[in-house]
Design a protein around this motif. Structure first.
Motif, PDB file in Angstrom:
ATOM      1  N   THR A   1       0.835  -1.210   0.000  1.00 22.52           N
ATOM      2  CA  THR A   1       0.000   0.000   0.000  1.00 22.52           C
ATOM      3  C   THR A   1       0.871   1.262   0.000  1.00 22.52           C
ATOM      4  OG1 THR A   1      -0.032  -0.047   2.394  1.00 22.52           O
ATOM      5  CG2 THR A   1      -1.950  -0.958   1.310  1.00 22.52           C
TER       6      THR A   1
ATOM      7  N   GLY B   1       0.677   5.551  10.116  1.00 19.55           N
ATOM      8  CA  GLY B   1      -0.489   4.860  10.630  1.00 19.55           C
ATOM      9  C   GLY B   1      -1.691   4.927   9.705  1.00 19.55           C
TER      10      GLY B   1
ATOM     11  N   GLY C   1      -4.918   1.755  -0.509  1.00 16.66           N
ATOM     12  CA  GLY C   1      -4.619   1.156  -1.816  1.00 16.66           C
ATOM     13  C   GLY C   1      -4.331  -0.319  -1.687  1.00 16.66           C
ATOM     14  N   ARG C   2      -5.264  -1.029  -1.037  1.00 14.61           N
ATOM     15  CA  ARG C   2      -5.081  -2.460  -0.781  1.00 14.61           C
ATOM     16  C   ARG C   2      -4.663  -3.256  -2.006  1.00 14.61           C
ATOM     17  NH1 ARG C   2      -9.405  -5.802   1.141  1.00 14.61           N
ATOM     18  NH2 ARG C   2      -7.621  -7.142   1.399  1.00 14.61           N
TER      19      ARG C   2
ATOM     20  N   CYS D   1      -6.880  11.212  10.717  1.00 14.54           N
ATOM     21  CA  CYS D   1      -6.648  11.908   9.453  1.00 14.54           C
ATOM     22  C   CYS D   1      -6.807  13.412   9.697  1.00 14.54           C
ATOM     23  CB  CYS D   1      -7.673  11.460   8.417  1.00 14.54           C
ATOM     24  SG  CYS D   1      -7.845   9.668   8.299  1.00 14.54           S
TER      25      CYS D   1
ATOM     26  N   TYR E   1     -10.033  -2.387  13.867  1.00 15.83           N
ATOM     27  CA  TYR E   1     -10.613  -3.736  13.894  1.00 15.83           C
ATOM     28  C   TYR E   1      -9.969  -4.665  12.869  1.00 15.83           C
ATOM     29  CZ  TYR E   1     -13.884  -7.458  12.720  1.00 15.83           C
ATOM     30  OH  TYR E   1     -14.421  -8.686  12.426  1.00 15.83           O
ATOM     31  N   GLU E   2      -9.920  -4.203  11.626  1.00 14.42           N
ATOM     32  CA  GLU E   2      -9.473  -5.088  10.546  1.00 14.42           C
ATOM     33  C   GLU E   2      -8.042  -5.595  10.780  1.00 14.42           C
ATOM     34  OE1 GLU E   2     -11.217  -5.965   7.680  1.00 14.42           O
ATOM     35  OE2 GLU E   2     -12.989  -4.855   8.298  1.00 14.42           O
ATOM     36  N   ASN E   3      -7.163  -4.646  11.142  1.00 13.98           N
ATOM     37  CA  ASN E   3      -5.755  -5.009  11.341  1.00 13.98           C
ATOM     38  C   ASN E   3      -5.619  -6.036  12.456  1.00 13.98           C
ATOM     39  OD1 ASN E   3      -5.668  -2.734   9.802  1.00 13.98           O
ATOM     40  ND2 ASN E   3      -4.757  -1.426  11.338  1.00 13.98           N
TER      41      ASN E   3
ATOM     42  N   ALA F   1       3.547  -4.049   9.426  1.00 17.65           N
ATOM     43  CA  ALA F   1       2.787  -3.902   8.173  1.00 17.65           C
ATOM     44  C   ALA F   1       2.846  -2.458   7.688  1.00 17.65           C
ATOM     45  CB  ALA F   1       1.335  -4.335   8.374  1.00 17.65           C
TER      46      ALA F   1
ATOM     47  N   PHE G   1       2.764  -2.943   3.813  1.00 17.98           N
ATOM     48  CA  PHE G   1       1.867  -4.010   3.347  1.00 17.98           C
ATOM     49  C   PHE G   1       0.436  -3.601   3.646  1.00 17.98           C
ATOM     50  CE2 PHE G   1       5.356  -6.862   4.944  1.00 17.98           C
ATOM     51  CZ  PHE G   1       5.632  -7.529   3.770  1.00 17.98           C
TER      52      PHE G   1
ATOM     53  N   SER H   1      -2.419  -4.606   5.666  1.00 12.61           N
ATOM     54  CA  SER H   1      -2.453  -5.501   6.831  1.00 12.61           C
ATOM     55  C   SER H   1      -3.502  -6.602   6.670  1.00 12.61           C
ATOM     56  CB  SER H   1      -2.737  -4.689   8.094  1.00 12.61           C
ATOM     57  OG  SER H   1      -3.939  -3.962   7.925  1.00 12.61           O
TER      58      SER H   1
ATOM     59  N   PHE I   1     -19.381   8.296  -1.316  1.00 10.30           N
ATOM     60  CA  PHE I   1     -18.274   8.683  -0.437  1.00 10.30           C
ATOM     61  C   PHE I   1     -16.915   8.570  -1.117  1.00 10.30           C
ATOM     62  CE2 PHE I   1     -21.478   8.651   2.833  1.00 10.30           C
ATOM     63  CZ  PHE I   1     -21.117   9.779   3.555  1.00 10.30           C
TER      64      PHE I   1
HETATM   65  C1  PTT Z   1      -8.849   0.092   3.951  1.00  9.96           C
HETATM   66  C2  PTT Z   1      -8.382  -1.016   4.789  1.00  9.96           C
HETATM   67  C3  PTT Z   1      -8.924  -0.965   6.137  1.00  9.96           C
HETATM   68  S1  PTT Z   1     -10.579  -0.770   6.259  1.00  9.96           S
HETATM   69  C4  PTT Z   1      -8.152  -1.132   7.215  1.00  9.96           C
HETATM   70  S2  PTT Z   1      -8.694  -0.972   8.808  1.00  9.96           S
HETATM   71  W1  PTT Z   1     -10.905  -0.189   8.457  1.00  9.96           W
HETATM   72  C5  PTT Z   1      -6.760  -1.521   7.082  1.00  9.96           C
HETATM   73  N1  PTT Z   1      -5.928  -0.458   7.521  1.00  9.96           N
HETATM   74  C6  PTT Z   1      -4.590  -0.609   7.280  1.00  9.96           C
HETATM   75  C7  PTT Z   1      -3.624   0.028   8.050  1.00  9.96           C
HETATM   76  O1  PTT Z   1      -4.006   0.863   9.030  1.00  9.96           O
HETATM   77  N2  PTT Z   1      -2.298  -0.196   7.803  1.00  9.96           N
HETATM   78  C8  PTT Z   1      -1.930  -1.025   6.795  1.00  9.96           C
HETATM   79  N3  PTT Z   1      -0.637  -1.224   6.578  1.00  9.96           N
HETATM   80  N4  PTT Z   1      -2.828  -1.642   6.028  1.00  9.96           N
HETATM   81  C9  PTT Z   1      -4.129  -1.428   6.247  1.00  9.96           C
HETATM   82  N5  PTT Z   1      -5.029  -2.075   5.481  1.00  9.96           N
HETATM   83  C10 PTT Z   1      -6.430  -1.952   5.674  1.00  9.96           C
HETATM   84  O2  PTT Z   1      -6.975  -0.993   4.796  1.00  9.96           O
HETATM   85  C11 PTT Z   1      -8.903   4.008   7.274  1.00  9.96           C
HETATM   86  C12 PTT Z   1     -10.297   4.222   7.778  1.00  9.96           C
HETATM   87  C13 PTT Z   1     -10.903   2.929   7.913  1.00  9.96           C
HETATM   88  S3  PTT Z   1     -10.099   1.895   8.997  1.00  9.96           S
HETATM   89  C14 PTT Z   1     -12.031   2.593   7.302  1.00  9.96           C
HETATM   90  S4  PTT Z   1     -12.747   1.050   7.462  1.00  9.96           S
HETATM   91  C15 PTT Z   1     -12.781   3.565   6.532  1.00  9.96           C
HETATM   92  N6  PTT Z   1     -12.494   3.422   5.127  1.00  9.96           N
HETATM   93  C16 PTT Z   1     -12.939   4.431   4.318  1.00  9.96           C
HETATM   94  C17 PTT Z   1     -13.075   4.255   2.921  1.00  9.96           C
HETATM   95  O3  PTT Z   1     -12.747   3.205   2.364  1.00  9.96           O
HETATM   96  N7  PTT Z   1     -13.619   5.304   2.205  1.00  9.96           N
HETATM   97  C18 PTT Z   1     -13.947   6.477   2.787  1.00  9.96           C
HETATM   98  N8  PTT Z   1     -14.466   7.466   2.028  1.00  9.96           N
HETATM   99  N9  PTT Z   1     -13.787   6.670   4.098  1.00  9.96           N
HETATM  100  C19 PTT Z   1     -13.265   5.675   4.855  1.00  9.96           C
HETATM  101  N10 PTT Z   1     -13.073   5.896   6.180  1.00  9.96           N
HETATM  102  C20 PTT Z   1     -12.426   4.933   6.989  1.00  9.96           C
HETATM  103  O4  PTT Z   1     -11.008   5.050   6.871  1.00  9.96           O
HETATM  104  P1  PTT Z   1      -7.957   1.206   1.881  1.00  9.96           P
HETATM  105  P2  PTT Z   1      -6.871   5.148   6.347  1.00  9.96           P
HETATM  106 MG1  PTT Z   1      -7.567   3.055   4.294  1.00  9.96          MG
HETATM  107  C21 PTT Z   1      -3.097   1.731   9.556  1.00  9.96           C
HETATM  108  O5  PTT Z   1      -7.075   2.131   2.835  1.00  9.96           O
HETATM  109  O6  PTT Z   1      -7.108   0.717   0.777  1.00  9.96           O
HETATM  110  O7  PTT Z   1      -9.168   1.957   1.479  1.00  9.96           O
HETATM  111  O8  PTT Z   1      -8.361  -0.035   2.710  1.00  9.96           O
HETATM  112  O9  PTT Z   1      -7.001   4.558   4.867  1.00  9.96           O
HETATM  113  O10 PTT Z   1      -6.483   6.563   6.213  1.00  9.96           O
HETATM  114  O11 PTT Z   1      -5.927   4.299   7.121  1.00  9.96           O
HETATM  115  O12 PTT Z   1      -8.285   5.146   7.014  1.00  9.96           O
HETATM  116  O13 PTT Z   1     -11.597  -0.878  10.033  1.00  9.96           O
END
Ligand code: PTT
Ligand code: SF4
Length: 610
Positions: free
Chosen positions: A174, A180, A184-185, A285, A308-310, A333, A338, A340, A475
């Motif tokens: 990513t 933190g 871009g998963r 953010c 939660y996800e991590n 990660a 990476f 996570s 969104f």
């Molecule tokens: C998001 C995906 C998620 S979804 C999480 S936790 W989540 C993971 N976070 C990672 C991380 O942290 N570090 C890492 N190395 N890899 C990670 N992979 C995972 O990435 C995140 C928040 C979260 S936390 C969520 S749900 C919401 N997502 C939003 C979204 O998609 N669109 C939007 N308009 N608003 C959102 N708000 C929330 O943002 P990806 P972030 Mg993210 C440390 O990245 O590719 O979209 O995948 O970006 O700034 O960390 O915010 O329970």
């Protein structure tokens, strides 16, 4: 144009050249921004069949009309490209000061192509773009890179970078920001690495043009107050997304031992209340007063920001029940860059393959030291690490022996942190998401469990589609975080008011729905174009484990999804979207959304239904 800056910055790394481009207002009105811009740019400007890690691929950082304006949770940026992990449309949403600075430098999107001969950093200061030597940063972590760049530029500059995972083209690398935040998963970090681009530093100082700045100022202040007044706010600040661990455990949807059990006997140890006892601060953010990043000290005494996800993917899914150790893996990660979620997913896959003796390596569930070694091996592509660095779909193709059934992905993107043995609508959300198995377009599982998890009825399909239009369409195009809306109940009417004050344009909910539908259909068309003859509706079906192998533990032990009923639901979904039985948009559907030219182009690759 107001609200939008009206300018993209085209950056060619091969030629070290940056050229601003005024884009047409109709693009803004029809696609809004963020994912909408990214999808349209990739459709129009990326040659079909482009190899994702070649210089020809485009890496796009796109904001929306609300990004960076100083209203609640507006520091978000979509990072998109053709994905090296899935071969289809890929994007993520990263919270970063770079979002704010990019808009203040006068750009709605950066479109990056080519490949620098040696590692570079792009430095954008308002209208000036420079290409700086990055050799001294190459090989360092995303954290170290950003720390060094902050010393050189300012503490508040907008910075995104990649770690070693992106440099070494790990397919689920990513882009990282602010030690933190990561986005871009589907391998956007690998695309950045393939271009020899280590980091982007942006310093913007110009005003963002607004239709009605006074209205916006007041609305923004009122919005922050409204967020603060929400009844769920206090608990959110305590736990952010972490309370979902307990919820998932109670409802048998917690990924455990590679999505086999649904419950974990050490769930409490990685849950929200355990996290609270370890928490040292909140991070988040820019422009956000909900700061959901829970910072704890990890097993090495270093800061790690938990969601939660991590925690679940690097905890229960790999049999690890010690939150301080999970936090260490989470920090690794972020440092390596990476994703996570995919990391926890491929680790779980490797552990199961080892347990079943399909690979010679001994990778043991919950073995903290062994896992750290394997994570390093993935980052540097050593031994088994090189196989796993390709993602779980490719790893299972290499290992074979029936492992495809429990390689937990959709279209090559690893499944996120919900076990769907007992959640058909959530399974369909994964199956039909815009980028592969991600919950970002539709997190319907809490609603589904209340509505009746055993049902496969058409009402669920309607709910899912509406959720996809709002989350995956609106969104992702507005350029703001969706958490105020979906976690605290901050109404959609706020965003209509913000759009009016920013752009001067009245957007009814119907009009916004249509924009979202247009974006999601174009994303779909992009997948079909890139997959060509390899496209089939089977790509919209989640992993066979959930259909063939019952949950092994907990109150719902013995449950599976029903494949026939899932397929009936999928057909109903296609019909409601105006897609044919193959999951391909019909010509009439695209035409209705103003995508007739795109329909004609797509028709040359696959014959479209009328
Ligand atoms: C998001 C995906 C998620 S979804 C999480 S936790 W989540 C993971 N976070 C990672 C991380 O942290 N570090 C890492 N190395 N890899 C990670 N992979 C995972 O990435 C995140 C928040 C979260 S936390 C969520 S749900 C919401 N997502 C939003 C979204 O998609 N669109 C939007 N308009 N608003 C959102 N708000 C929330 O943002 P990806 P972030 Mg993210 C440390 O990245 O590719 O979209 O995948 O970006 O700034 O960390 O915010 O329970
Ligand atoms: Fe970022 Fe969390 Fe705030 Fe959303 S709620 S803007 S993800 S800190």
């Amino acid at each position: 144009m107001q609200g939008w800056t009206g300018v993209f910055l085209n950056i060619d790394l091969t030629k070290s050249k940056a050229v601003p481009e005024q884009y047409d207002e109709s693009l803004a009105l029809n696609f809004l921004g963020g994912r909408g811009f990214a999808a349209k740019i990739l459709w129009d400007r990326l040659k079909e069949g482009t190899e994702p890690l070649s210089p020809d691929n485009k890496l796009i950082f796109a904001a929306g009309p609300l990004t960076g304006i100083g209203l609640p949770n507006s520091g978000k940026l979509v990072v998109a490209s053709k994905s090296p992990l899935t071969g289809g449309y890929g994007d993520g949403n990263i919270g970063t000061l770079a979002a704010v600075h990019m808009r203040k430098a006068g750009y709605d999107a950066l479109i990056i192509e080519g490949k620098a001969q040696t590692p570079v950093i792009i430095h954008i200061k308002d209208k000036t773009t420079d290409f700086l030597d990055a050799k001294e940063y190459w090989g360092t972590s995303a954290f170290e890179t950003e720390q060094q760049l902050r010393k050189k530029y300012s503490r508040t500059a907008g910075i995104v970078s990649i770690g070693q995972a992106g440099e070494n083209l790990v397919k689920f690398a990513t882009v990282v920001s602010q030690e933190g935040r990561a986005g871009g998963r589907p391998g956007m970090g690998a695309v950045m690495g393939s271009k020899n681009l280590k980091a982007i530093v942006i310093e913007g100082t110009l005003p963002i043009p607004l239709a009605n700045p006074d209205d916006m100022k007041k609305l923004a202040a009122d919005g922050y107050k409204e967020v603060l007044a929400k009844p769920l706010y206090a608990f959110w600040k305590r736990q952010g997304t972490m309370s979902t661990v307990e919820w998932s455990q109670e409802n048998s949807v917690l990924p455990t031992f590679n999505y086999r059990q649904g419950v974990f006997n050490k769930a409490e140890g990685i849950g929200g209340f355990t996290m609270e006892k370890m928490k040292v601060s909140n991070r988040g953010c820019p422009q956000c007063n909900m700061t959901c990043g829970n910072v704890v000290k990890d097993s090495e005494g270093k800061d790690s920001e938990l969601d939660y996800e991590n925690v679940v993917m690097l905890g229960s899914n790999i049999g690890l029940g010690n939150l301080a150790q999970v936090a260490t893996l989470n920090r690794l990660a972020d440092e390596f860059g990476f994703d996570s979620i995919s990391l926890g997913n491929v680790l779980g896959f490797a552990m199961e393959a080892s347990e079943k003796r399909l690979i010679p390596e001994k990778i043991v569930w919950g073995d903290f030291e062994g896992i750290k070694t394997l994570i390093n091996d993935i980052a540097y592509r050593r031994g088994l690490g090189a196989v796993l660095a390709e993602g779980v779909r490719a790893a299972s193709a290499t290992i074979g022996k029936g492992s495809g059934d429990w390689a937990m992905h959709v279209k090559g993107l690893e499944v996120t942190a919900y076990d769907c043995h007992t959640a058909p609508a959530m399974a369909l959300a994964y199956g039909t998401s815009s980028i592969g198995a991600h919950h970002k377009d539709a997190w319907v599982i809490t609603w589904e469990i209340k509505a009746g998890r055993e049902s496969y009825d058409a009402g669920k399909v309607d709910y899912l589609i509406q959720s996809q239009l709002i989350r995956g369409g609106l969104f992702e195009a507005l350029g703001v975080c969706r958490f105020p809306y979906n976690s605290l109940g901050f109404g959609l009417d706020w965003y209509q008011k913000y759009l009016k004050a920013a752009t001067g344009v009245e957007f009814s909910l119907e009009r916004l729905n249509e924009v979202s539908d247009r974006i999601l259909n174009l994303v779909r068309a992009f997948w079909i174009r890139e997959y060509g003859a390899k496209w089939s509706r089977d790509l919209d079906v989640p992993p066979m484990r959930w259909f063939k192998e019952p949950l092994t533990e907990g109150p719902l032990k013995g449950s599976t999804l029903d494949l026939e009923k899932y397929n009936t639901m999928l057909s109903a979904y296609y019909e409601k979207r105006g897609w044919d039985e193959r999951g391909i948009p019909k010509k009439s559907t695209l035409a209705k959304l103003g995508l007739l030219d795109e329909a004609k182009q797509l028709d040359a690759y696959v014959k479209l239904g009328e």
